[in-house]
Motif scaffolding. Structure first.
Motif, short mmCIF file in Angstrom:
data_model
loop_
_atom_site.label_atom_id
_atom_site.label_comp_id
_atom_site.label_asym_id
_atom_site.label_seq_id
_atom_site.Cartn_x
_atom_site.Cartn_y
_atom_site.Cartn_z
N VAL A 110 -1.33 15.38 -2.34
CA VAL A 110 -1.52 14.07 -1.55
C VAL A 110 -2.31 13.35 -2.09
O VAL A 110 -3.42 13.51 -2.37
N SER A 111 -1.91 11.95 -2.02
CA SER A 111 -2.57 11.02 -2.99
C SER A 111 -3.37 10.03 -1.65
O SER A 111 -2.90 9.86 -0.70
N LEU A 138 -5.14 -0.89 7.57
CA LEU A 138 -3.61 -0.58 6.86
C LEU A 138 -2.59 -0.97 7.65
O LEU A 138 -2.86 -0.80 9.00
N GLY A 139 -1.39 -1.49 7.30
CA GLY A 139 -0.33 -1.70 7.91
C GLY A 139 0.32 -0.48 8.39
O GLY A 139 0.05 0.75 7.89
N GLY A 177 0.97 5.61 -0.46
CA GLY A 177 0.47 6.86 -0.79
C GLY A 177 1.62 7.87 -1.13
O GLY A 177 2.60 7.82 -0.31
N LEU A 178 1.31 8.62 -2.14
CA LEU A 178 2.49 9.74 -2.31
C LEU A 178 2.10 11.37 -1.85
O LEU A 178 0.97 11.64 -2.05
N GLU A 179 3.09 11.95 -1.47
CA GLU A 179 3.02 13.08 -1.39
C GLU A 179 3.86 14.05 -2.20
O GLU A 179 5.25 13.93 -2.00
N GLU A 205 7.69 6.54 6.01
CA GLU A 205 7.75 7.47 5.07
C GLU A 205 9.09 7.64 4.38
O GLU A 205 10.16 7.99 5.08
N PRO A 246 -4.09 6.23 -0.29
CA PRO A 246 -3.21 5.06 -0.26
C PRO A 246 -3.94 4.08 -1.22
O PRO A 246 -4.09 2.94 -0.73
N VAL A 264 0.90 -1.27 -0.08
CA VAL A 264 0.01 -0.13 0.06
C VAL A 264 0.87 1.18 0.03
O VAL A 264 1.81 1.36 0.84
P1 ADP Z 1 1.27 12.88 7.13
O1 ADP Z 1 0.80 14.44 6.99
O2 ADP Z 1 1.42 12.70 8.68
O3 ADP Z 1 2.52 12.27 6.36
P2 ADP Z 1 -1.32 11.76 6.21
O4 ADP Z 1 -2.06 10.93 6.99
O5 ADP Z 1 -1.69 12.89 5.76
O6 ADP Z 1 0.01 11.86 6.89
O7 ADP Z 1 -0.71 10.85 4.93
C1 ADP Z 1 0.07 11.15 4.24
C2 ADP Z 1 0.21 10.18 2.98
O8 ADP Z 1 0.47 8.98 3.44
C3 ADP Z 1 -0.86 10.11 2.06
O9 ADP Z 1 -0.62 10.01 0.71
C4 ADP Z 1 -1.59 8.82 2.39
O10 ADP Z 1 -2.24 8.24 1.31
C5 ADP Z 1 -0.32 7.89 3.01
N1 ADP Z 1 -0.59 6.89 3.83
C6 ADP Z 1 -1.49 7.07 5.12
N2 ADP Z 1 -1.43 5.79 5.81
C7 ADP Z 1 -0.75 5.12 5.18
C8 ADP Z 1 -0.28 3.69 5.22
N3 ADP Z 1 -0.83 2.73 6.22
N4 ADP Z 1 0.50 3.11 4.03
C9 ADP Z 1 0.60 3.68 3.15
N5 ADP Z 1 0.38 4.83 2.81
C10 ADP Z 1 -0.29 5.56 3.79
#
Ligand code: ADP
Ligand code: MG
Length: 480
Positions: free
Chosen positions: A157-158, A210-211, A10-12, A215, A160, A8
């Motif tokens: 922000v995408s 989610l696991g 998610g990209l920022e 980051e 996940p 899984v």
């Molecule tokens: P932060 O702002 O603390 O970095 P967010 O909750 O806003 O955290 O999420 C940032 C990014 O992390 C988003 O793209 C989201 O889709 C992704 N994300 C959140 N939880 C998970 C997870 N368990 N596994 C993979 N990606 C995740």
């Protein structure tokens, strides 16, 4: 990668917006200036100075939001994200938190089976970049360069929704194309204008929850994104299969060693003590403004790809590649338009020979020594049987070296294909006569030998005989 685990991601994505001046000050944003020559009092965080919002960033963020089908907030608010770092003299970064300018949106990528897959965009918010610490070349000191402080960023922000490193790269490439189409960012990854943090976790297949994620910070090339994610996935699976637990943390990718390393434990949002910045008014935009921005949107990659498939009947995967950038798409259209319905052949040449030659010399399509009109002429000479596809490669190389147009090179080098059947026939007879053994074997059923004969005739004609005619004549004569 184990079948038992689902990945899984998610990209920022941090996109530097291509404004001339900074997001809250009048200092220039140009890359590569001497340290601290482009940092004014606001960027230095002097007490008593006040930020003034650069209107251009609002327009650019709105453009992006519309391009990904997102909700544009009629009211958005800048917030202070408080933390200490030497390259952040104010002690806080101005960002957007609860009320970002761009809300939920979406875009589509092609998954491994070639099917369209929707990727949700959670939000995109405006923020300022920080400065840079410099250690290299300084003896037991660190330097601070604040040129980059206050540079406008759009953080995208995408959800996940990404399930593999390949999907993450495909998504990032799409966003890269979009910001460049919109001309809101130069997308230059070497200069850090386009980079991403990849959040990566794994979970047992079938599990809903989610696991725990890690980051991966500041990945500034598509290749690094792919490698860093793949390394991280393996690392996490190994931990879990050994009965351990993944820790939520920030990790750095080391491209020399091709591994990720722990940098710090992950902060929670409440560690930052976000609050609305009292120095800045909320940003309010109305329907009229949004409609005006919408009217400036160019044709976007997805729409262009669809149009190319329909208008030029080219393969979808080729249309995808050709619409990566506007310049490449324009090149293709100009060349295809100058041929008589030979768009797919043009596509093959642009994606194959031309891109190969450009890459070899690290040139952009705009710098191609072969113009689209020149390429179109070459393609036309293949389709009207003046030259074969094989000879065309030789002609292309000469064109690349600046030896002239396709027609001029074909004439000068005498590369015109021999279409005169009697001329070819004479050579065919001569080749058969010179190889009685092979001819007998062919007649005895060794069909594969036709290739040998074609090769001989081509050799005799320096590749200039029409391959179709050669084949037919040989078969007739050999079986006759
Ligand atoms: P932060 O702002 O603390 O970095 P967010 O909750 O806003 O955290 O999420 C940032 C990014 O992390 C988003 O793209 C989201 O889709 C992704 N994300 C959140 N939880 C998970 C997870 N368990 N596994 C993979 N990606 C995740
Ligand atoms: Mg984050």
């Amino acid at each position: 990668m184990s079948r038992n685990w689902e990945v899984v991601i998610g990209l920022e994505i941090h996109t530097q917006l291509a404004t001339k001046s900074k997001i809250f000050s009048g200092a220039a944003t140009a890359y590569g200036a001497a340290p601290n020559t482009q940092a004014c009092l606001v960027d230095l965080g002097y007490p008593g100075t006040l930020p003034v919002l650069n209107e251009e960033v609002v327009r650019m963020a709105t453009k992006f939001g519309l391009a990904v089908n997102a909700e544009i907030a009629r009211r958005s608010v800048f917030a202070r994200k408080n933390y200490f770092y030497p390259d952040l003299p104010k002690g806080y970064q101005i960002s957007q938190y609860e009320l970002p300018i761009v809300g939920e949106g979406e875009l589509f990528i092609e998954d491994a089976d070639g099917k369209q897959k929707r990727i949700g965009i959670t939000r995109a918010h405006l923020e300022e970049d920080a400065g840079k610490s410099i250690h290299e070349g300084l003896d037991r000191h660190s330097g601070i360069d604040l040129n980059r402080a206050g540079t406008p960023l759009l953080e995208i922000v995408s959800e996940p929704d990404l399930r593999s490193a390949q999907e993450a790269v495909a998504y990032m490439r799409k966003i890269h194309s979009i910001v460049r189409y919109l001309e809101i960012s130069d997308g230059n990854m070497q200069e850090g204008s386009f980079r991403c943090d990849a959040n990566v976790s794994v979970r047992p297949r079938g599990q809903e929850k989610l696991g725990t994620r890690a980051e991966l910070k500041n990945l500034n090339s598509f290749r690094f994104v792919e490698k860093a994610i793949n390394y991280e996935v393996e690392r996490q699976i190994e931990i879990l299969e050994d009965g351990g637990e993944v820790v939520q943390e920030t990790r750095l990718y080391d491209s020399d060693k091709d591994e990720t390393r722990s940098m710090r434990s992950k902060e929670e949002a409440n560690d930052y003590r976000y609050f609305p910045d009292p120095d800045l008014l909320p940003v309010e935009i109305d329907e009229e403004y949004i409609a005006a921005v919408r009217a400036t949107l160019p044709e976007l990659p997805a729409a262009k790809q669809q149009r190319f498939i329909e208008q030029y009947s080219i393969k979808p995967e080729d249309a995808d590649i050709l619409t990566t950038s506007r310049a490449l798409a324009d090149y293709f259209e100009t060349a295809a338009g100058a041929t008589d319905g030979k768009a797919q052949v043009v596509a093959n040449w642009v994606i194959g020979e031309l891109t190969g030659a450009l890459n070899k010399e690290s040139l952009e399509i705009e710098q191609s020594p072969v113009s689209p009109e020149a390429l179109a002429q070459l393609v036309s000479r293949i389709s009207d049987d003046t030259i074969s596809g094989k000879i065309a490669k030789e002609v292309f190389e000469a064109m690349w070296r600046g030896e002239g147009s396709a027609d001029a090179i074909i004439e000068a080098k005498g590369l015109r294909q021999i279409t005169d059947n009697s001329a070819i026939e004479a050579i065919v007879d001569q080749v058969i006569a010179a190889n009685p053994g092979q001819a007998a074997e062919y007649r005895a059923g060794k069909d594969k030998l036709i290739g040998f004969f074609v090769g001989q005739v081509m050799k005799e004609t320096q590749g200039k005989a029409n391959p179709g005619a050669v084949n037919k004549l040989l078969k007739d004569k050999l079986s006759g």
